[in-house]
Design an enzyme around this catalytic site. Structure first.
Site, PDB file in Angstrom:
ATOM      1  N   SER A   1      35.554  40.876  32.295  1.00  0.00           N
ATOM      2  CA  SER A   1      35.757  42.120  31.539  1.00  0.00           C
ATOM      3  C   SER A   1      37.219  42.566  31.487  1.00  0.00           C
ATOM      4  O   SER A   1      37.505  43.766  31.529  1.00  0.00           O
ATOM      5  CB  SER A   1      34.863  43.234  32.094  1.00  0.00           C
TER       6      SER A   1
ATOM      7  N   HIS B   1      32.352  27.095  35.123  1.00  0.00           N
ATOM      8  CA  HIS B   1      32.161  28.490  34.702  1.00  0.00           C
ATOM      9  C   HIS B   1      30.778  28.948  35.154  1.00  0.00           C
ATOM     10  O   HIS B   1      29.816  28.159  35.148  1.00  0.00           O
ATOM     11  CB  HIS B   1      32.301  28.589  33.184  1.00  0.00           C
TER      12      HIS B   1
ATOM     13  N   GLY C   1      31.403  39.773  31.199  1.00  0.00           N
ATOM     14  CA  GLY C   1      30.697  40.242  30.004  1.00  0.00           C
ATOM     15  C   GLY C   1      29.945  41.545  30.196  1.00  0.00           C
ATOM     16  O   GLY C   1      29.132  41.925  29.356  1.00  0.00           O
TER      17      GLY C   1
ATOM     18  N   GLU D   1      28.552  30.554  33.745  1.00  0.00           N
ATOM     19  CA  GLU D   1      27.488  30.334  32.747  1.00  0.00           C
ATOM     20  C   GLU D   1      27.019  28.884  32.781  1.00  0.00           C
ATOM     21  O   GLU D   1      25.838  28.594  32.545  1.00  0.00           O
ATOM     22  CB  GLU D   1      27.986  30.744  31.347  1.00  0.00           C
TER      23      GLU D   1
ATOM     24  N   GLY E   1      37.298  36.457  28.363  1.00  0.00           N
ATOM     25  CA  GLY E   1      36.203  36.059  27.480  1.00  0.00           C
ATOM     26  C   GLY E   1      36.182  36.912  26.225  1.00  0.00           C
ATOM     27  O   GLY E   1      36.946  36.689  25.290  1.00  0.00           O
ATOM     28  N   GLY E   2      35.333  37.926  26.194  1.00  0.00           N
ATOM     29  CA  GLY E   2      35.109  38.757  25.006  1.00  0.00           C
ATOM     30  C   GLY E   2      36.390  39.238  24.337  1.00  0.00           C
ATOM     31  O   GLY E   2      36.518  39.165  23.105  1.00  0.00           O
TER      32      GLY E   2
ATOM     33  N   ASN F   1      38.737  32.286  26.723  1.00  0.00           N
ATOM     34  CA  ASN F   1      37.519  31.475  26.681  1.00  0.00           C
ATOM     35  C   ASN F   1      36.631  32.037  25.573  1.00  0.00           C
ATOM     36  O   ASN F   1      36.029  33.087  25.736  1.00  0.00           O
ATOM     37  CB  ASN F   1      36.818  31.559  28.046  1.00  0.00           C
ATOM     38  N   TRP F   2      36.563  31.319  24.473  1.00  0.00           N
ATOM     39  CA  TRP F   2      35.803  31.828  23.317  1.00  0.00           C
ATOM     40  C   TRP F   2      34.306  31.601  23.456  1.00  0.00           C
ATOM     41  O   TRP F   2      33.526  32.035  22.626  1.00  0.00           O
ATOM     42  CB  TRP F   2      36.315  31.184  22.024  1.00  0.00           C
ATOM     43  N   LYS F   3      33.921  30.850  24.470  1.00  0.00           N
ATOM     44  CA  LYS F   3      32.502  30.536  24.695  1.00  0.00           C
ATOM     45  C   LYS F   3      31.875  29.953  23.418  1.00  0.00           C
ATOM     46  O   LYS F   3      32.555  29.284  22.650  1.00  0.00           O
ATOM     47  CB  LYS F   3      31.742  31.774  25.186  1.00  0.00           C
TER      48      LYS F   3
ATOM     49  N   GLU G   1      36.087  34.697  39.191  1.00  0.00           N
ATOM     50  CA  GLU G   1      35.302  35.456  38.221  1.00  0.00           C
ATOM     51  C   GLU G   1      34.010  35.947  38.874  1.00  0.00           C
ATOM     52  O   GLU G   1      32.999  35.210  38.878  1.00  0.00           O
ATOM     53  CB  GLU G   1      34.954  34.579  37.024  1.00  0.00           C
TER      54      GLU G   1
HETATM   55  C1  PEP Z   1      34.649  34.564  30.995  1.00  0.00           C
HETATM   56  O1  PEP Z   1      33.768  34.168  30.261  1.00  0.00           O
HETATM   57  O2  PEP Z   1      35.310  33.750  31.644  1.00  0.00           O
HETATM   58  C2  PEP Z   1      34.885  36.006  31.061  1.00  0.00           C
HETATM   59  C3  PEP Z   1      35.679  36.446  31.989  1.00  0.00           C
HETATM   60  O3  PEP Z   1      34.234  36.788  30.130  1.00  0.00           O
HETATM   61  P1  PEP Z   1      34.528  38.357  29.829  1.00  0.00           P
HETATM   62  O4  PEP Z   1      36.018  38.530  29.772  1.00  0.00           O
HETATM   63  O5  PEP Z   1      33.869  38.612  28.525  1.00  0.00           O
HETATM   64  O6  PEP Z   1      33.930  39.126  30.958  1.00  0.00           O
END
Ligand code: PEP
Length: 254
Positions: A210, A94, A170, A96, A231-232, A9-11, A164
Protein backbone atom coordinates in the site's frame (compact mmCIF):
# COMPACT_ATOMS: atom_id res chain seq x y z
CA UNK A 1 25.88 4.01 -0.53
CA UNK A 2 22.99 1.89 -1.78
CA UNK A 3 21.14 3.35 -4.75
CA UNK A 4 17.43 3.68 -3.97
CA UNK A 5 15.21 1.44 -6.07
CA UNK A 6 11.53 1.81 -6.88
CA UNK A 7 9.89 -1.09 -8.69
CA UNK A 8 6.33 -1.15 -10.03
CA UNK A 9 4.56 -4.50 -9.95
CA UNK A 10 1.63 -4.28 -12.35
CA UNK A 11 0.43 -7.77 -11.45
CA UNK A 12 -2.24 -9.16 -13.84
CA UNK A 13 -3.28 -5.74 -15.11
CA UNK A 14 -3.04 -3.88 -18.44
CA UNK A 15 -3.58 -5.03 -22.00
CA UNK A 16 -0.66 -4.55 -24.36
CA UNK A 17 -2.03 -1.18 -25.48
CA UNK A 18 -2.73 -0.03 -21.92
CA UNK A 19 0.77 -1.10 -20.89
CA UNK A 20 2.36 0.91 -23.70
CA UNK A 21 0.28 3.98 -22.81
CA UNK A 22 1.23 3.71 -19.14
CA UNK A 23 4.94 3.44 -19.95
CA UNK A 24 4.73 6.46 -22.24
CA UNK A 25 2.92 8.50 -19.59
CA UNK A 26 5.62 7.62 -17.02
CA UNK A 27 8.47 8.38 -19.43
CA UNK A 28 6.98 11.81 -20.22
CA UNK A 29 7.45 12.85 -16.58
CA UNK A 30 10.80 11.30 -15.80
CA UNK A 31 13.36 14.08 -16.19
CA UNK A 32 15.95 14.39 -13.45
CA UNK A 33 15.28 11.24 -11.46
CA UNK A 34 18.65 9.63 -12.06
CA UNK A 35 19.50 9.03 -8.42
CA UNK A 36 16.74 6.41 -8.21
CA UNK A 37 16.88 3.06 -9.98
CA UNK A 38 13.51 2.57 -11.67
CA UNK A 39 12.07 -0.82 -12.59
CA UNK A 40 8.77 -1.67 -14.25
CA UNK A 41 7.34 -5.20 -13.99
CA UNK A 42 4.49 -5.51 -16.48
CA UNK A 43 2.78 -8.77 -17.48
CA UNK A 44 4.93 -11.18 -19.51
CA UNK A 45 3.08 -10.55 -22.78
CA UNK A 46 4.04 -6.86 -22.74
CA UNK A 47 7.73 -7.28 -21.93
CA UNK A 48 9.05 -7.31 -25.51
CA UNK A 49 7.08 -4.25 -26.61
CA UNK A 50 7.96 -2.33 -23.47
CA UNK A 51 11.62 -3.18 -23.84
CA UNK A 52 11.52 -1.27 -27.14
CA UNK A 53 9.83 1.73 -25.52
CA UNK A 54 12.43 1.80 -22.74
CA UNK A 55 15.42 1.63 -25.08
CA UNK A 56 17.73 4.58 -24.35
CA UNK A 57 15.91 5.51 -21.12
CA UNK A 58 17.03 4.94 -17.53
CA UNK A 59 14.07 2.67 -16.77
CA UNK A 60 14.72 -1.07 -16.44
CA UNK A 61 12.45 -4.02 -16.90
CA UNK A 62 11.55 -6.82 -14.53
CA UNK A 63 9.41 -9.95 -14.76
CA UNK A 64 6.86 -10.85 -12.11
CA UNK A 65 7.86 -14.49 -11.86
CA UNK A 66 9.69 -17.27 -13.69
CA UNK A 67 10.11 -21.03 -13.56
CA UNK A 68 13.38 -22.57 -12.38
CA UNK A 69 13.99 -24.93 -15.32
CA UNK A 70 15.59 -23.69 -18.55
CA UNK A 71 13.18 -25.41 -20.94
CA UNK A 72 11.01 -28.47 -21.42
CA UNK A 73 7.53 -29.82 -20.94
CA UNK A 74 6.22 -27.27 -18.47
CA UNK A 75 3.10 -25.98 -20.21
CA UNK A 76 2.32 -22.38 -19.45
CA UNK A 77 5.55 -21.59 -17.62
CA UNK A 78 8.12 -18.93 -18.55
CA UNK A 79 11.76 -19.96 -18.47
CA UNK A 80 14.62 -17.82 -17.11
CA UNK A 81 16.33 -18.10 -20.49
CA UNK A 82 13.33 -16.47 -22.15
CA UNK A 83 13.69 -13.54 -19.77
CA UNK A 84 17.40 -12.82 -19.92
CA UNK A 85 17.16 -10.97 -23.25
CA UNK A 86 14.32 -8.86 -21.97
CA UNK A 87 14.71 -8.20 -18.25
CA UNK A 88 17.24 -7.10 -15.67
CA UNK A 89 15.15 -8.09 -12.64
CA UNK A 90 12.68 -10.77 -11.65
CA UNK A 91 10.26 -10.68 -8.72
CA UNK A 92 10.35 -14.02 -6.86
CA UNK A 93 8.24 -15.39 -4.04
CA UNK A 94 5.59 -12.67 -4.11
CA UNK A 95 3.00 -13.47 -1.44
CA UNK A 96 0.33 -13.84 -4.15
CA UNK A 97 2.46 -16.58 -5.75
CA UNK A 98 2.92 -18.22 -2.37
CA UNK A 99 -0.79 -17.96 -1.51
CA UNK A 100 -2.57 -18.72 -4.80
CA UNK A 101 0.04 -20.85 -6.58
CA UNK A 102 1.42 -22.70 -3.57
CA UNK A 103 5.01 -21.58 -3.94
CA UNK A 104 7.04 -22.86 -1.02
CA UNK A 105 10.33 -21.50 0.31
CA UNK A 106 11.99 -24.44 -1.43
CA UNK A 107 10.57 -23.42 -4.81
CA UNK A 108 11.48 -19.79 -4.19
CA UNK A 109 15.01 -20.90 -3.35
CA UNK A 110 15.33 -22.85 -6.62
CA UNK A 111 14.19 -19.76 -8.51
CA UNK A 112 16.60 -17.46 -6.65
CA UNK A 113 19.54 -19.77 -7.44
CA UNK A 114 18.51 -19.95 -11.08
CA UNK A 115 18.10 -16.17 -11.37
CA UNK A 116 21.66 -15.59 -10.12
CA UNK A 117 23.02 -18.39 -12.30
CA UNK A 118 21.52 -16.82 -15.39
CA UNK A 119 22.25 -13.17 -14.59
CA UNK A 120 18.83 -11.89 -13.53
CA UNK A 121 18.66 -9.80 -10.36
CA UNK A 122 16.06 -11.32 -8.04
CA UNK A 123 13.67 -9.21 -5.98
CA UNK A 124 12.86 -11.76 -3.30
CA UNK A 125 9.62 -11.07 -1.44
CA UNK A 126 9.10 -12.02 2.19
CA UNK A 127 6.35 -11.07 4.60
CA UNK A 128 4.18 -12.28 7.45
CA UNK A 129 0.40 -12.74 7.47
CA UNK A 130 -1.93 -10.75 9.74
CA UNK A 131 -2.33 -13.75 12.08
CA UNK A 132 1.42 -14.21 12.33
CA UNK A 133 1.88 -10.51 12.95
CA UNK A 134 -0.77 -10.41 15.67
CA UNK A 135 0.68 -13.53 17.30
CA UNK A 136 4.07 -11.79 17.53
CA UNK A 137 5.62 -14.21 15.03
CA UNK A 138 6.94 -11.71 12.50
CA UNK A 139 10.58 -12.30 13.44
CA UNK A 140 10.63 -16.13 13.18
CA UNK A 141 8.51 -16.12 10.01
CA UNK A 142 10.75 -13.60 8.24
CA UNK A 143 13.92 -15.27 9.51
CA UNK A 144 12.76 -18.58 8.11
CA UNK A 145 11.73 -17.15 4.74
CA UNK A 146 15.04 -15.33 4.29
CA UNK A 147 17.15 -18.31 5.39
CA UNK A 148 15.25 -20.82 3.25
CA UNK A 149 15.00 -18.49 0.27
CA UNK A 150 18.75 -17.84 0.26
CA UNK A 151 19.93 -21.34 1.23
CA UNK A 152 23.00 -22.28 -0.78
CA UNK A 153 23.05 -18.95 -2.62
CA UNK A 154 26.47 -17.32 -2.94
CA UNK A 155 26.80 -13.82 -1.40
CA UNK A 156 25.83 -11.13 -3.88
CA UNK A 157 25.23 -7.42 -3.52
CA UNK A 158 22.88 -7.75 -6.52
CA UNK A 159 20.22 -9.31 -4.33
CA UNK A 160 17.14 -7.21 -3.67
CA UNK A 161 14.74 -8.20 -0.90
CA UNK A 162 11.22 -6.78 -0.60
CA UNK A 163 9.66 -6.86 2.84
CA UNK A 164 5.95 -7.03 2.12
CA UNK A 165 3.73 -7.74 5.11
CA UNK A 166 0.79 -9.62 3.59
CA UNK A 167 -1.71 -7.60 5.63
CA UNK A 168 -0.48 -4.43 3.95
CA UNK A 169 -0.61 -5.59 0.32
CA UNK A 170 -3.49 -4.09 -1.61
CA UNK A 171 -5.36 -3.26 1.60
CA UNK A 172 -4.65 0.45 1.89
CA UNK A 173 -3.28 -0.32 5.39
CA UNK A 174 0.45 0.26 5.04
CA UNK A 175 2.91 -0.54 7.83
CA UNK A 176 4.41 2.49 9.55
CA UNK A 177 7.89 3.59 8.52
CA UNK A 178 9.21 2.54 11.93
CA UNK A 179 7.63 -0.94 11.77
CA UNK A 180 8.96 -1.52 8.27
CA UNK A 181 12.43 -0.26 9.17
CA UNK A 182 12.62 -2.57 12.20
CA UNK A 183 11.84 -5.67 10.12
CA UNK A 184 14.09 -4.53 7.30
CA UNK A 185 17.04 -4.12 9.66
CA UNK A 186 16.27 -7.59 10.99
CA UNK A 187 16.45 -8.86 7.38
CA UNK A 188 19.79 -7.12 6.88
CA UNK A 189 21.12 -8.80 10.03
CA UNK A 190 19.93 -12.19 8.83
CA UNK A 191 21.68 -11.66 5.48
CA UNK A 192 24.83 -10.57 7.36
CA UNK A 193 24.71 -13.77 9.43
CA UNK A 194 24.12 -15.97 6.39
CA UNK A 195 26.66 -14.22 4.15
CA UNK A 196 28.76 -11.42 5.64
CA UNK A 197 28.38 -7.85 6.87
CA UNK A 198 29.90 -6.19 3.80
CA UNK A 199 27.53 -7.87 1.36
CA UNK A 200 24.57 -7.28 3.65
CA UNK A 201 25.37 -3.56 3.54
CA UNK A 202 25.16 -3.65 -0.27
CA UNK A 203 21.89 -5.57 -0.52
CA UNK A 204 18.91 -3.33 -1.17
CA UNK A 205 15.86 -4.02 0.95
CA UNK A 206 12.57 -2.48 -0.11
CA UNK A 207 9.28 -2.02 1.66
CA UNK A 208 6.07 -3.04 -0.14
CA UNK A 209 2.43 -2.82 0.90
CA UNK A 210 0.00 0.00 0.00
CA UNK A 211 2.76 2.47 -0.85
CA UNK A 212 1.40 5.65 -2.46
CA UNK A 213 2.51 9.19 -3.14
CA UNK A 214 1.02 10.10 0.24
CA UNK A 215 3.11 7.75 2.38
CA UNK A 216 6.36 7.06 0.45
CA UNK A 217 8.23 9.79 2.33
CA UNK A 218 7.65 8.00 5.65
CA UNK A 219 9.46 4.90 4.33
CA UNK A 220 12.23 6.63 2.45
CA UNK A 221 13.10 8.66 5.57
CA UNK A 222 14.09 5.45 7.37
CA UNK A 223 17.78 4.48 7.27
CA UNK A 224 17.44 0.82 6.34
CA UNK A 225 14.70 1.17 3.70
CA UNK A 226 16.19 1.43 0.23
CA UNK A 227 13.03 1.97 -1.78
CA UNK A 228 9.70 0.35 -2.48
CA UNK A 229 7.94 -2.37 -4.41
CA UNK A 230 4.73 -0.67 -5.50
CA UNK A 231 1.61 -2.50 -6.67
CA UNK A 232 -1.65 -0.57 -7.17
CA UNK A 233 -0.06 2.88 -7.21
CA UNK A 234 2.31 1.85 -10.02
CA UNK A 235 -0.68 1.59 -12.38
CA UNK A 236 -1.24 5.35 -12.23
CA UNK A 237 1.51 7.27 -14.00
CA UNK A 238 1.22 10.44 -11.90
CA UNK A 239 1.20 8.49 -8.61
CA UNK A 240 4.20 6.37 -9.61
CA UNK A 241 6.13 9.43 -10.79
CA UNK A 242 5.30 11.21 -7.54
CA UNK A 243 6.77 8.23 -5.62
CA UNK A 244 9.91 8.39 -7.77
CA UNK A 245 10.32 12.14 -7.39
CA UNK A 246 9.88 12.13 -3.64
CA UNK A 247 12.34 9.25 -3.30
CA UNK A 248 14.91 11.10 -5.41
CA UNK A 249 14.49 14.28 -3.39
CA UNK A 250 14.63 12.63 0.03
CA UNK A 251 17.53 10.30 -0.74
CA UNK A 252 19.65 13.03 -2.28
CA UNK A 253 19.22 15.34 0.73
CA UNK A 254 20.06 12.67 3.33
C1 PEP B 1 2.75 -5.69 -4.32
O1 PEP B 1 1.97 -6.30 -5.03
O2 PEP B 1 3.94 -6.03 -4.30
C2 PEP B 1 2.23 -4.58 -3.53
C3 PEP B 1 3.00 -4.06 -2.63
O3 PEP B 1 0.94 -4.16 -3.81
P1 PEP B 1 0.24 -2.81 -3.27
O4 PEP B 1 1.23 -1.69 -3.42
O5 PEP B 1 -0.95 -2.64 -4.13
O6 PEP B 1 -0.10 -3.04 -1.83
Amino acid sequence: MRKPLIAGNWKMNTSLEEAKRLVQAILNELDGIDVVEKVLCPPFISLAAIKELLRGTSVELGAQNMYFEDKGAYTGEISPIMLTDLCDFVILGHSERRQYFFETDEIVNKKVRKAFEIGLKPIVCVGESLNENEAGKTEPVITNQVREGLAGVRPSGQLVVAYEPIWAIGTGKAATGKQANATISLIRNIVAGLWNKETAKEVRILYGGSVTGNNIAEFIAEPDIDGALVGGASLKANEFVSILKQTAKLKSTR
